[in-house]
Design a protein around this motif. Structure first.
Motif, PDB file in Angstrom:
ATOM      1  N   HIS A 122       7.599  12.254   7.910  1.00  0.00           N
ATOM      2  CA  HIS A 122       7.597  10.865   8.362  1.00  0.00           C
ATOM      3  C   HIS A 122       8.670  10.624   9.411  1.00  0.00           C
ATOM      4  CE1 HIS A 122       8.624   6.564   8.156  1.00  0.00           C
ATOM      5  NE2 HIS A 122       7.350   6.371   7.859  1.00  0.00           N
TER       6      HIS A 122
ATOM      7  N   THR B 143      -7.450  -2.180   3.399  1.00  0.00           N
ATOM      8  CA  THR B 143      -6.009  -2.288   3.586  1.00  0.00           C
ATOM      9  C   THR B 143      -5.861  -3.216   4.783  1.00  0.00           C
ATOM     10  OG1 THR B 143      -5.703  -0.015   2.810  1.00  0.00           O
ATOM     11  CG2 THR B 143      -3.872  -1.026   4.033  1.00  0.00           C
TER      12      THR B 143
ATOM     13  N   ASN C 222      -4.013  -5.403   7.550  1.00  0.00           N
ATOM     14  CA  ASN C 222      -2.743  -5.400   8.275  1.00  0.00           C
ATOM     15  C   ASN C 222      -2.680  -6.416   9.414  1.00  0.00           C
ATOM     16  OD1 ASN C 222      -1.826  -3.248   6.659  1.00  0.00           O
ATOM     17  ND2 ASN C 222      -2.784  -1.742   8.011  1.00  0.00           N
TER      18      ASN C 222
ATOM     19  N   ASP D 212      -0.356  -2.520   4.388  1.00  0.00           N
ATOM     20  CA  ASP D 212       0.749  -1.685   4.863  1.00  0.00           C
ATOM     21  C   ASP D 212       1.847  -2.528   5.492  1.00  0.00           C
ATOM     22  OD1 ASP D 212      -0.433   0.941   4.398  1.00  0.00           O
ATOM     23  OD2 ASP D 212      -1.778   0.497   6.062  1.00  0.00           O
TER      24      ASP D 212
ATOM     25  N   GLU E 172       4.811   7.670   2.493  1.00  0.00           N
ATOM     26  CA  GLU E 172       3.926   7.092   1.484  1.00  0.00           C
ATOM     27  C   GLU E 172       4.062   7.772   0.131  1.00  0.00           C
ATOM     28  OE1 GLU E 172      -0.273   9.346   2.016  1.00  0.00           O
ATOM     29  OE2 GLU E 172       0.345   8.188   3.770  1.00  0.00           O
TER      30      GLU E 172
ATOM     31  N   GLY F 101       3.999   2.398   2.719  1.00  0.00           N
ATOM     32  CA  GLY F 101       3.646   3.726   3.172  1.00  0.00           C
ATOM     33  C   GLY F 101       3.475   3.957   4.650  1.00  0.00           C
ATOM     34  N   LYS F 102       3.782   2.966   5.484  1.00  0.00           N
ATOM     35  CA  LYS F 102       3.861   3.199   6.926  1.00  0.00           C
ATOM     36  C   LYS F 102       5.309   3.210   7.390  1.00  0.00           C
ATOM     37  CE  LYS F 102      -0.592   3.279   7.936  1.00  0.00           C
ATOM     38  NZ  LYS F 102      -1.248   4.508   8.443  1.00  0.00           N
ATOM     39  N   LEU F 103       6.129   2.360   6.778  1.00  0.00           N
ATOM     40  CA  LEU F 103       7.525   2.248   7.184  1.00  0.00           C
ATOM     41  C   LEU F 103       8.395   3.313   6.536  1.00  0.00           C
ATOM     42  CD1 LEU F 103       7.927  -1.639   6.954  1.00  0.00           C
ATOM     43  CD2 LEU F 103       7.308  -0.249   8.936  1.00  0.00           C
TER      44      LEU F 103
ATOM     45  N   THR G  20       1.570  15.563   4.203  1.00  0.00           N
ATOM     46  CA  THR G  20       2.726  14.758   3.789  1.00  0.00           C
ATOM     47  C   THR G  20       3.825  15.552   3.078  1.00  0.00           C
ATOM     48  OG1 THR G  20       1.583  14.122   1.753  1.00  0.00           O
ATOM     49  CG2 THR G  20       1.400  12.615   3.644  1.00  0.00           C
TER      50      THR G  20
ATOM     51  N   HIS H  61       0.826  -1.205   0.000  1.00  0.00           N
ATOM     52  CA  HIS H  61       0.000   0.000   0.000  1.00  0.00           C
ATOM     53  C   HIS H  61       0.862   1.259   0.000  1.00  0.00           C
ATOM     54  CE1 HIS H  61      -3.111   2.635   2.251  1.00  0.00           C
ATOM     55  NE2 HIS H  61      -3.536   2.481   1.005  1.00  0.00           N
ATOM     56  N   ARG H  62       0.677   2.098  -1.008  1.00  0.00           N
ATOM     57  CA  ARG H  62       1.404   3.364  -1.144  1.00  0.00           C
ATOM     58  C   ARG H  62       2.917   3.153  -1.102  1.00  0.00           C
ATOM     59  NH1 ARG H  62      -2.415   7.103   2.868  1.00  0.00           N
ATOM     60  NH2 ARG H  62      -4.389   6.281   2.072  1.00  0.00           N
TER      61      ARG H  62
END
Length: 250
Positions: free
Chosen positions: A91, A221, A223, A242, A27, A22-24, A67, A18-19
């Motif tokens: 981020h 999404t 997880n 994610d 994104e 996009g969490k680690l 962002t 995802h993206r």
């Protein structure tokens, strides 16, 4: 009883980052795609919209506030300004200075590495159909000759209609966050090959119905392990997540 429609061929990977990741990582940046790829992912989802001068670039929100280091409506700025923004510092310090990504830069990365893309068209309100047309035309140009061009998806039927007008040969998918009247019929009318729903909507009955209508079934999404196991047991066609560090794509 209506005959069952044949399912389209589906060469795409089941696991989709995802993206990017996009969490680690921030994104919709190339840093996120590189990180997702380092975890073994070969399929990605991201969001695309248009700059003021109609350059397709990656961004989820309508504004730059969340962002980037800028404020205001993204569609009001030309790409020459957008390309100089910091899309990573929000981020973490590690990614400070990471720029926004153009669709052209993303295409170069994905094609070089033989990765696949679910490209969500995120039009500015009131510009849905035109955004779909311009994005589809650019995808057609950037992925010319590629055996596996992106899947074009959107929550906005008007954007998918524009995409179909510009590049009818590109695969399309309707995104659905809540059940609304006749959305499956709408996906069929738009010539979609798939529906991508919020995973909370998906159950075995809906999956079988989508398959009987000739639509592949994907979800976003996801997880957590429990729903992943349930979805896999149902025979889901695609899972957007994610948690690229938790689920090994197979």
């Amino acid at each position: 009883m209506n005959p069952v429609t044949a399912l389209p061929d589906w060469p795409f990977p089941r696991w989709i980052a995802h993206r990017g990741a996009g969490k680690l990582a921030p994104e919709n940046t190339l840093a996120a795609f590189r990180l997702g790829a380092s975890h073994g992912y070969r399929a990605f989802e991201c969001d695309v919209k248009l700059s003021a001068d109609d350059v397709p670039f990656l961004l989820h929100d309508g504004t730059l506030d969340r962002t980037t280091n800028a404020r205001g409506r993204a569609a009001n700025r030309p790409w020459s300004e957008l390309s100089r923004l910091d899309a990573g510092g929000w981020h973490s310090r590690q990614y400070a200075g990471e720029p926004l990504t153009s669709l052209q830069a993303l295409a170069n990365f994905l094609r070089r590495n033989h990765h696949w893309l679910d490209l969500e068209i995120k039009p500015t309100k009131g510009d849905e159909e035109r955004t779909g047309r311009l994005v589809a035309a650019e995808v057609q140009r950037l992925w010319a000759g590629d055996p596996l061009p992106p899947l074009l998806s959107s929550f906005r039927p008007e954007a998918l209609l524009g995409a179909r007008q510009a590049a009818p040969e590109l695969a399309r998918a309707l995104l659905v966050d809540t059940h609304w009247p006749n959305w499956v019929s709408m996906a069929q009318q738009l010539g979609c090959v798939a529906a991508i729903t919020n995973y909370h909507l998906m159950d075995a009955t809906l999956l079988q119905h989508l398959h009987s209508c000739g639509l592949r079934a994907l979800v976003y999404t996801v997880n957590d392990p429990a729903p992943v196991q349930q979805l896999l047991a149902m025979g889901i066609d695609g899972i957007i997540t994610d948690a690229v560090d938790q689920f090994a794509p197979a």
